[in-house]
Design a protein around this motif. Sequence first.
Motif, short mmCIF file in Angstrom:
data_model
loop_
_atom_site.label_atom_id
_atom_site.label_comp_id
_atom_site.label_asym_id
_atom_site.label_seq_id
_atom_site.Cartn_x
_atom_site.Cartn_y
_atom_site.Cartn_z
N HIS A 84 5.02 -2.40 -11.11
CA HIS A 84 4.41 -3.73 -10.82
C HIS A 84 3.03 -3.55 -10.18
O HIS A 84 2.74 -2.51 -9.60
CB HIS A 84 5.32 -4.53 -9.90
CG HIS A 84 5.60 -3.85 -8.57
ND1 HIS A 84 4.86 -4.10 -7.43
CD2 HIS A 84 6.54 -2.94 -8.23
CE1 HIS A 84 5.35 -3.35 -6.44
NE2 HIS A 84 6.36 -2.64 -6.89
N GLU A 129 7.36 -8.35 -8.64
CA GLU A 129 8.45 -7.48 -8.20
C GLU A 129 8.70 -7.70 -6.72
O GLU A 129 9.82 -7.61 -6.24
CB GLU A 129 8.06 -6.01 -8.45
CG GLU A 129 9.17 -5.01 -8.19
CD GLU A 129 9.35 -4.69 -6.71
OE1 GLU A 129 8.43 -4.96 -5.92
OE2 GLU A 129 10.41 -4.20 -6.34
N HIS A 383 4.99 -0.79 2.41
CA HIS A 383 4.91 -2.20 2.84
C HIS A 383 4.12 -2.27 4.14
O HIS A 383 4.46 -2.97 5.09
CB HIS A 383 6.31 -2.84 3.01
CG HIS A 383 6.96 -3.15 1.70
ND1 HIS A 383 8.02 -4.00 1.57
CD2 HIS A 383 6.67 -2.73 0.46
CE1 HIS A 383 8.37 -4.09 0.29
NE2 HIS A 383 7.58 -3.33 -0.40
#
Length: 409
Positions: A84, A129, A383
């Motif tokens: 993604h 995603e 993240h």
Amino acid sequence: MKRNLSIDGSRLWASLMDMAKIGATAKGGNARLAASDLDRDGRNLFVGWAREAGCTVSVDRIGNIFIRRAGRDPRKAPVVTGSHLDTQPTGGRFDGVYGVLAGLEVIRTLNDHKIETDAPIEVAVWTNEEGSRFSPAMMGSGVFAGIWPVEEIEAKQDVDGKKLGDELKRIGYAGPEKVGGRAFAAYFEAHIEQGPILEAEGKTVGVVTGAQGQRWYEITVTGQEAHAGPTPMARRKDALVGASRMIDAVNRIGLAYPPNACATVGFIQSSPNSRNTIPGRVFFTVDFRHPDDATLSKMDAELKSACREIAAKIGLEVEVKDFWYFPPTPFDAACVEAVRSATAKLGYPSREIVSGAGHDAVYVARVAPTAMIFVPCENGISHNEVENAKPEDLAAGCNVLLSAMLERA
Ligand code: HGY
Ligand code: MN
Ligand code: MN
């Protein structure tokens, strides 16, 4: 695979850094939320590169992109890779992007060496995603695998009430193709591990045998707004106090099933969010994960009873909504073996590993033989804008991808 055929690691790194300029953040990360203008720009850059590499490009109704390098036999089902391009709000430069650009690097390498495959080779870019702007996650691959009808996903709204379907039209990626029904001979996804194991053990490659299960919840706690001054403590129905005890319970449940259980509250809204008004309503999300489905069910039951007890004690209302669930997903044994033998042949130190994160491969595995290849990321952090990976590890994972795909193509 032809003797000592290898990808061009510096070209792969350069493409990653070019893509990272789109939605670059001050702390060196990336923010390209699904179906935003920046997501459009990243998609357009990738599609331009695909065309330069001689690929045809198709886009389906939910915005999944498939670039295709022809094989000798166009009737054969393609061998596919991908991932993604959308990111978390404070995302990194490698999550997802690495798998997409590693796929492009495989195609560029085959072109350089004028290698013809029997089956076509494709690289997929799956829509949304991350599941951050529009929830849940893995939407494009989920519709492709028949998890949700496309209309349900097009109607999903972000916090501003914008619909995914409208946003995909706006950025020019609501494509003409129907979603799903494309046969894949095999699907391999390369991704950074997003955890600390490979780096800690000095392994270059993770042979991913499957992904853990997940349960997501939306919890609404309702109390009573009142004045922060004259309202005695014993008379309060403080929704934020109730929510905070429930959040502590989420953490205790995660700690109760070591070493694999994961429990996270990532999103919380308290209202009216005024310093001198007792909060009357709190909304928050829960993300539970575990590789064993029975344990995930135990965590589910404990969460629901804890919320009920805490609410009753304070005189609050609580709604615990099951938002999303997918079971632990084993990958296809033959595809995992293709990754394992490619890694061994190339001589990279490796270990088998279960994915802690969800990936599009989890849903693609419902409709095609699937496996994944992990490479380490610095300090296991993802993240997060500081997300980083070593060029040589990214190149190693891409070589394994090339070899595993050629074995099937
Ligand atoms: O949440 C996940 O596991 C993925 O990064 N979307
Ligand atoms: Mn990812
Ligand atoms: Mn992610």
